[in-house]
Design a protein around this motif. Structure first.
Motif, PDB file in Angstrom:
ATOM      1  N   HIS A   1      30.911  53.728  42.440  1.00  0.00           N
ATOM      2  CA  HIS A   1      30.058  54.676  42.771  1.00  0.00           C
ATOM      3  C   HIS A   1      29.222  54.958  41.316  1.00  0.00           C
ATOM      4  O   HIS A   1      29.901  55.477  40.410  1.00  0.00           O
ATOM      5  CB  HIS A   1      30.966  55.853  43.088  1.00  0.00           C
ATOM      6  N   GLY A   2      28.072  54.756  41.432  1.00  0.00           N
ATOM      7  CA  GLY A   2      27.163  54.655  40.244  1.00  0.00           C
ATOM      8  C   GLY A   2      27.937  53.515  39.252  1.00  0.00           C
ATOM      9  O   GLY A   2      28.082  52.305  39.738  1.00  0.00           O
ATOM     10  N   ASP A   3      28.148  53.805  38.144  1.00  0.00           N
ATOM     11  CA  ASP A   3      28.800  52.769  37.216  1.00  0.00           C
ATOM     12  C   ASP A   3      30.237  52.900  37.294  1.00  0.00           C
ATOM     13  O   ASP A   3      31.053  52.146  36.402  1.00  0.00           O
ATOM     14  CB  ASP A   3      28.305  53.005  35.756  1.00  0.00           C
ATOM     15  N   THR A   4      30.936  53.627  38.276  1.00  0.00           N
ATOM     16  CA  THR A   4      32.544  53.880  37.993  1.00  0.00           C
ATOM     17  C   THR A   4      32.972  53.126  39.028  1.00  0.00           C
ATOM     18  O   THR A   4      32.634  53.317  40.265  1.00  0.00           O
ATOM     19  CB  THR A   4      32.680  55.379  38.138  1.00  0.00           C
ATOM     20  N   ASN A   5      34.077  52.664  38.889  1.00  0.00           N
ATOM     21  CA  ASN A   5      35.071  51.852  39.803  1.00  0.00           C
ATOM     22  C   ASN A   5      35.617  52.816  40.695  1.00  0.00           C
ATOM     23  O   ASN A   5      36.205  53.746  40.124  1.00  0.00           O
ATOM     24  CB  ASN A   5      35.800  50.970  39.477  1.00  0.00           C
ATOM     25  N   VAL A   6      35.631  52.878  42.233  1.00  0.00           N
ATOM     26  CA  VAL A   6      36.495  53.660  42.951  1.00  0.00           C
ATOM     27  C   VAL A   6      38.000  52.884  43.091  1.00  0.00           C
ATOM     28  O   VAL A   6      38.006  51.657  43.170  1.00  0.00           O
ATOM     29  CB  VAL A   6      35.717  53.695  44.340  1.00  0.00           C
ATOM     30  N   THR A   7      38.941  53.497  43.085  1.00  0.00           N
ATOM     31  CA  THR A   7      40.540  53.257  42.863  1.00  0.00           C
ATOM     32  C   THR A   7      40.998  53.231  44.285  1.00  0.00           C
ATOM     33  O   THR A   7      40.455  53.612  45.257  1.00  0.00           O
ATOM     34  CB  THR A   7      41.312  54.121  42.160  1.00  0.00           C
ATOM     35  N   LEU A   8      42.213  52.540  44.537  1.00  0.00           N
ATOM     36  CA  LEU A   8      42.727  52.317  46.055  1.00  0.00           C
ATOM     37  C   LEU A   8      42.860  53.797  46.155  1.00  0.00           C
ATOM     38  O   LEU A   8      42.656  54.122  47.427  1.00  0.00           O
ATOM     39  CB  LEU A   8      44.013  51.615  45.694  1.00  0.00           C
ATOM     40  N   ALA A   9      43.424  54.650  45.073  1.00  0.00           N
ATOM     41  CA  ALA A   9      43.817  56.151  45.690  1.00  0.00           C
ATOM     42  C   ALA A   9      42.648  56.997  46.141  1.00  0.00           C
ATOM     43  O   ALA A   9      42.767  58.003  46.811  1.00  0.00           O
ATOM     44  CB  ALA A   9      44.293  56.883  44.536  1.00  0.00           C
ATOM     45  N   GLN A  10      41.503  56.360  45.926  1.00  0.00           N
ATOM     46  CA  GLN A  10      40.132  57.252  46.241  1.00  0.00           C
ATOM     47  C   GLN A  10      39.595  56.500  47.630  1.00  0.00           C
ATOM     48  O   GLN A  10      38.547  57.010  48.063  1.00  0.00           O
ATOM     49  CB  GLN A  10      39.168  57.193  45.184  1.00  0.00           C
ATOM     50  N   ILE A  11      40.219  55.554  48.206  1.00  0.00           N
ATOM     51  CA  ILE A  11      39.949  54.940  49.451  1.00  0.00           C
ATOM     52  C   ILE A  11      40.681  55.520  50.835  1.00  0.00           C
ATOM     53  O   ILE A  11      41.856  55.443  50.685  1.00  0.00           O
ATOM     54  CB  ILE A  11      39.897  53.504  49.457  1.00  0.00           C
ATOM     55  N   ASP A  12      40.054  55.688  51.701  1.00  0.00           N
ATOM     56  CA  ASP A  12      40.716  56.527  52.759  1.00  0.00           C
ATOM     57  C   ASP A  12      41.956  55.486  53.482  1.00  0.00           C
ATOM     58  O   ASP A  12      41.438  54.289  53.858  1.00  0.00           O
ATOM     59  CB  ASP A  12      39.656  56.767  53.932  1.00  0.00           C
ATOM     60  N   SER A  13      42.905  55.761  53.357  1.00  0.00           N
ATOM     61  CA  SER A  13      44.122  54.998  53.928  1.00  0.00           C
ATOM     62  C   SER A  13      44.729  55.496  55.562  1.00  0.00           C
ATOM     63  O   SER A  13      45.811  54.865  55.707  1.00  0.00           O
ATOM     64  CB  SER A  13      45.335  55.142  52.936  1.00  0.00           C
ATOM     65  N   SER A  14      44.196  56.435  55.859  1.00  0.00           N
ATOM     66  CA  SER A  14      44.329  56.925  57.282  1.00  0.00           C
ATOM     67  C   SER A  14      44.513  55.902  58.375  1.00  0.00           C
ATOM     68  O   SER A  14      43.623  54.925  58.318  1.00  0.00           O
ATOM     69  CB  SER A  14      43.766  58.129  57.621  1.00  0.00           C
ATOM     70  N   PRO A  15      45.280  55.928  59.250  1.00  0.00           N
ATOM     71  CA  PRO A  15      45.261  55.100  60.521  1.00  0.00           C
ATOM     72  C   PRO A  15      43.883  55.289  61.416  1.00  0.00           C
ATOM     73  O   PRO A  15      43.469  56.538  61.463  1.00  0.00           O
ATOM     74  CB  PRO A  15      46.343  55.605  61.257  1.00  0.00           C
TER      75      PRO A  15
END
Length: 712
Positions: free
Chosen positions: A406-420
């Motif tokens: 997102h821009g120059d920043t990496n998106v982490t696993l905790a910021q990715i939707d993990s829902s079923p």
């Protein structure tokens, strides 16, 4: 006795000429020439041209407020056109640049009045309402137009300036004219043209177009001239955005009846008839009704950044509450503390939106609300980068490495939707497939969040094996190109900033954003990247994005391959029908507007397919068959041969798939059954050499579809 003389024909002619000369000499001529005859017309009669272009050359206003226009007409080659009639003048609108302070109650920010357009032809709508729509029409005047027979014309209106006393004619301001012509040639083909002229009457100098906010071409990327859905309002004579702005001024408003399903009046409401009011209203409802493919909240779909339009960013100004209220006019579109439920409207003390929502001093204004501090808009700016793909043949395991930015920043696993996901699997996933000879190999495979893990340098590894997915089938196919794309959702804080996801009951994550865009990336089995798609491109995503911009269903791809990796030829519906991309797209592109008129028809091949993307010659003879459903007992897929499938994706019963047509297809090498497909086990036995493209050439296909109407 008188002698008789015999004269031959030549002698008679000479004698006749001599006598005639003698008679003329006896008339007492003074030797001067007579009056010259009137010269004939110069140019081509309007009945014989197929294209018409008008140009206003000059204009003047007399002391009584009557407008005179001098204009010229030409054909496609620039040659003069004569023969225009009074009744061919569909509209003349006239006005000037002014200030919203000239209209009582229109200014929202005291001391910062906006520049607006003021019509010189206002119409009284009663109850204190009025509009700028009382334009001149040639049918109301028998002698206003003078045809100079050389392609030039003079039009003197019999309609004087009348602003209903709201403001004055000002010769020292930029004044403007809209001339709308609608006529027909001898073949009864409509000839429509809109032209414009801006000048300062006091100095008689031409001026640049004022208020250049949106280009006509921007609207026409969806509202295509000459097609269904074109801008062709009020009898088809107003065909440009610029023509609309002359009448649909900022002060246009009137009371409009509300009707029930039986067309009975059940109430009324104040209607904003300004161009922005109507455009926002129409596109908001059209989006929710499935016509307009992009939410009206995505302002830049229409308000596109431009270096040539000096006011392209005017929508960011935060000076006009009416613009906000065009869309934010229901309890679903405003905070609850702004809504007056008893009167079903926004609270009176909240109707001056820009008194609070103004940047940089107040609450977030238009740009922040719709973009920089908006989760949906920011999700569209997030991207997925596939860095590598490795395959361990011994364990039949693939590991893909991706970075979500997102821009120059990496998106982490905790910021990715993990829902079923509601239909199984996970909301966030990548899509894994392979391509050989233009065809995807397997039904779509979504590798979900449960296969994600932290990688190096802020990246994410996605690891999966043959125990869960058809890894060996894809990776073991000779000449395969591995295809990866993504279907990810990133979480936001409600103000456009990426944030950690916050699960609630049943794993639902309410702060999840919409799909993050992704491109389809190809790898060889050895892990080396493939530079370009191995698939034939029957359409380009840029053609789709002319209307859809960022809002294509399952927004995860900036290319057609991302859609086709799931909606490929191996995938069928649970019953009859295909889930192939051609079938799905074609089924969505017969669109009707709210009045039941056609807006877009899929038979306009080149709108989506460009010059030749629709060509049957692009479908290889050895291409794989396309799944078109299942047998009645649902034990087998049914298949259709590839060229035939392209046709059958549109030609559904009762149009074009009669028993006769099916027999014709089979006779020419195609495979198709009365229920569309044939059982997969019977396909090879029926397979022939498809010869569709022999007769159905590119030009023949275009001709066959050119006059296809919604009435068929």
């Amino acid at each position: 006795m008188m002698k008789r003389f015999n004269f031959n024909a030549a002698t008679k002619a000479m004698l006749g000429a001599g006598l005639l000369s003698l008679m003329l000499a006896g008339c007492g001529s003074d030797g001067s020439d007579g009056e010259p005859g009137k010269p004939g017309p110069v140019g081509t009669p309007i009945s014989k041209v197929n294209t018409l272009k008008s140009k206003i050359n000059s204009a003047s206003v007399d002391t009584n407020g009557f407008l005179t226009i001098n204009f010229s007409l030409s054909d496609a080659n620039g040659a003069a056109v004569f023969g225009l009639k009074n009744t061919d003048i569909g509209a003349v609108s006239f006005g000037r640049v002014g200030s919203e302070d000239e209209i009582e109650g229109l200014t929202d920010v005291e001391g910062q009045a906006r520049e607006i357009w003021l019509s010189y032809f206002n119409k009284d709508k009663g109850d204190g309402f009025y509009t700028g729509s009382s334009y001149f029409q040639g049918k109301n005047c028998e002698d206003c137009l003078t045809d100079n027979q050389d392609g030039t014309y003079t039009l003197k209106l019999n309609k004087a300036i009348d602003t209903l006393g709201k403001y004055d004619y000002k010769a020292d301001m930029v004044n403007g004219i809209y001339l709308g012509i609608k006529t027909a040639n001898a073949a009864n083909v409509n000839l429509v043209n809109n032209s414009f002229f801006y000048w300062q009457p006091s100095s008689d100098t031409t001026q640049a177009k004022p208020k250049p906010i949106i280009a006509d071409e921007t609207c026409q990327s969806c509202h295509r001239p000459g097609h269904d859905g074109a801008l062709a309002m009020h009898g088809g004579k107003h065909v440009t955005l610029e023509s609309c702005t002359f009448c649909h001024t900022d002060y246009n408003s009137y009371m409009k009846d509300d009707k029930d399903e039986n067309d009975q009046v059940i109430g009324s409401h104040k209607f904003d008839g300004s161009i922005k009011g109507m455009a926002h209203e129409v596109h908001s409802h059209a989006f929710y009704n499935g016509i307009f493919p992009q939410s009206a909240s995505n302002c830049q779909t229409c308000h596109q950044p431009s270096e040539t339009l000096t006011m392209a960013d005017a929508w960011k100004a935060d000076k006009d509450s009416a613009t906000c209220l065009n869309c934010h006019n229901s309890p679903y579109a405003v905070p609850s503390w702004h809504w007056d439920a008893e009167n079903n409207q926004i609270l009176e003390n909240k109707q001056n939106c820009v008194s609070c929502h103004n940047d940089p001093d107040g609450a977030r204004g238009a740009e922040r609300a719709h973009y920089s501090s908006n989760d949906s808009a920011q999700a569209a700016k997030t991207r997925v980068i596939f860095n590598s793909m490795t395959y361990d043949e011994a364990s039949k395991t693939v590991t893909a490495n991706m970075t979500v930015k997102h821009g120059d920043t990496n998106v982490t696993l905790a910021q990715i939707d993990s829902s079923p996901y509601s239909h199984g699997g996970f909301t966030s996933a990548i899509v894994f497939n392979g391509v050989v000879k233009d065809d995807f190999l397997v039904n779509y495979q979504k590798v979900g969040y449960d296969h994600f893990s932290e990688g190096a340098d802020g990246s994410i590894d996605v690891t999966f094996s043959d125990s869960d997915f058809k890894v060996a089938e894809v990776m073991g196919t000779p000449e395969v190109k591995v295809a990866l794309s993504s279907q990810l959702h990133v979480c936001f804080d409600g103000k456009g900033a990426v944030a950690n996801c916050k699960p609630v009951a049943d794993g639902v994550i309410p702060n999840s954003g919409p799909y993050v865009p992704s491109d389809t990336v190809y790898f060889n089995v050895d892990g080396s990247k493939v530079d370009k798609t191995p698939r034939v491109q029957h359409a380009e995503m840029t053609a789709c994005q002319q209307c859809h911009t960022t809002a294509i269903k399952h927004r995860f791809s900036n290319d057609i391959d991302g859609c086709a990796s799931c909606h490929n030829g191996t995938r069928d519906k649970k019953g009859n029908g295909s889930s192939n991309l051609a079938y799905i797209v074609h089924s969505k592109h017969y669109l009707y507007d709210s009045s039941g008129n056609g807006f877009f028809k899929k038979t306009d091949c080149q709108t989506c397919h460009g010059k030749d993307g629709f060509s049957l010659k692009k479908i290889a003879a050895d291409a794989a068959p396309v799944a078109f459903g299942k047998t009645e007992d649902e034990t087998e897929q049914t298949l259709v041969s590839p060229q035939t499938a392209a046709c059958a994706s549109c030609h559904q019963p009762p149009y074009g798939l009669s028993e006769t047509t099916i027999n014709h297809i089979v006779t020419n090498g195609g495979v198709i059954g009365t229920g569309h497909g044939v059982a997969a086990s019977d396909y090879d036995a029926q397979k022939g050499q498809e010869a569709c493209a022999t007769c159905h050439t590119d030009s023949q296909l275009l001709e066959a579809h050119s006059n296809w109407s919604f009435d068929h």
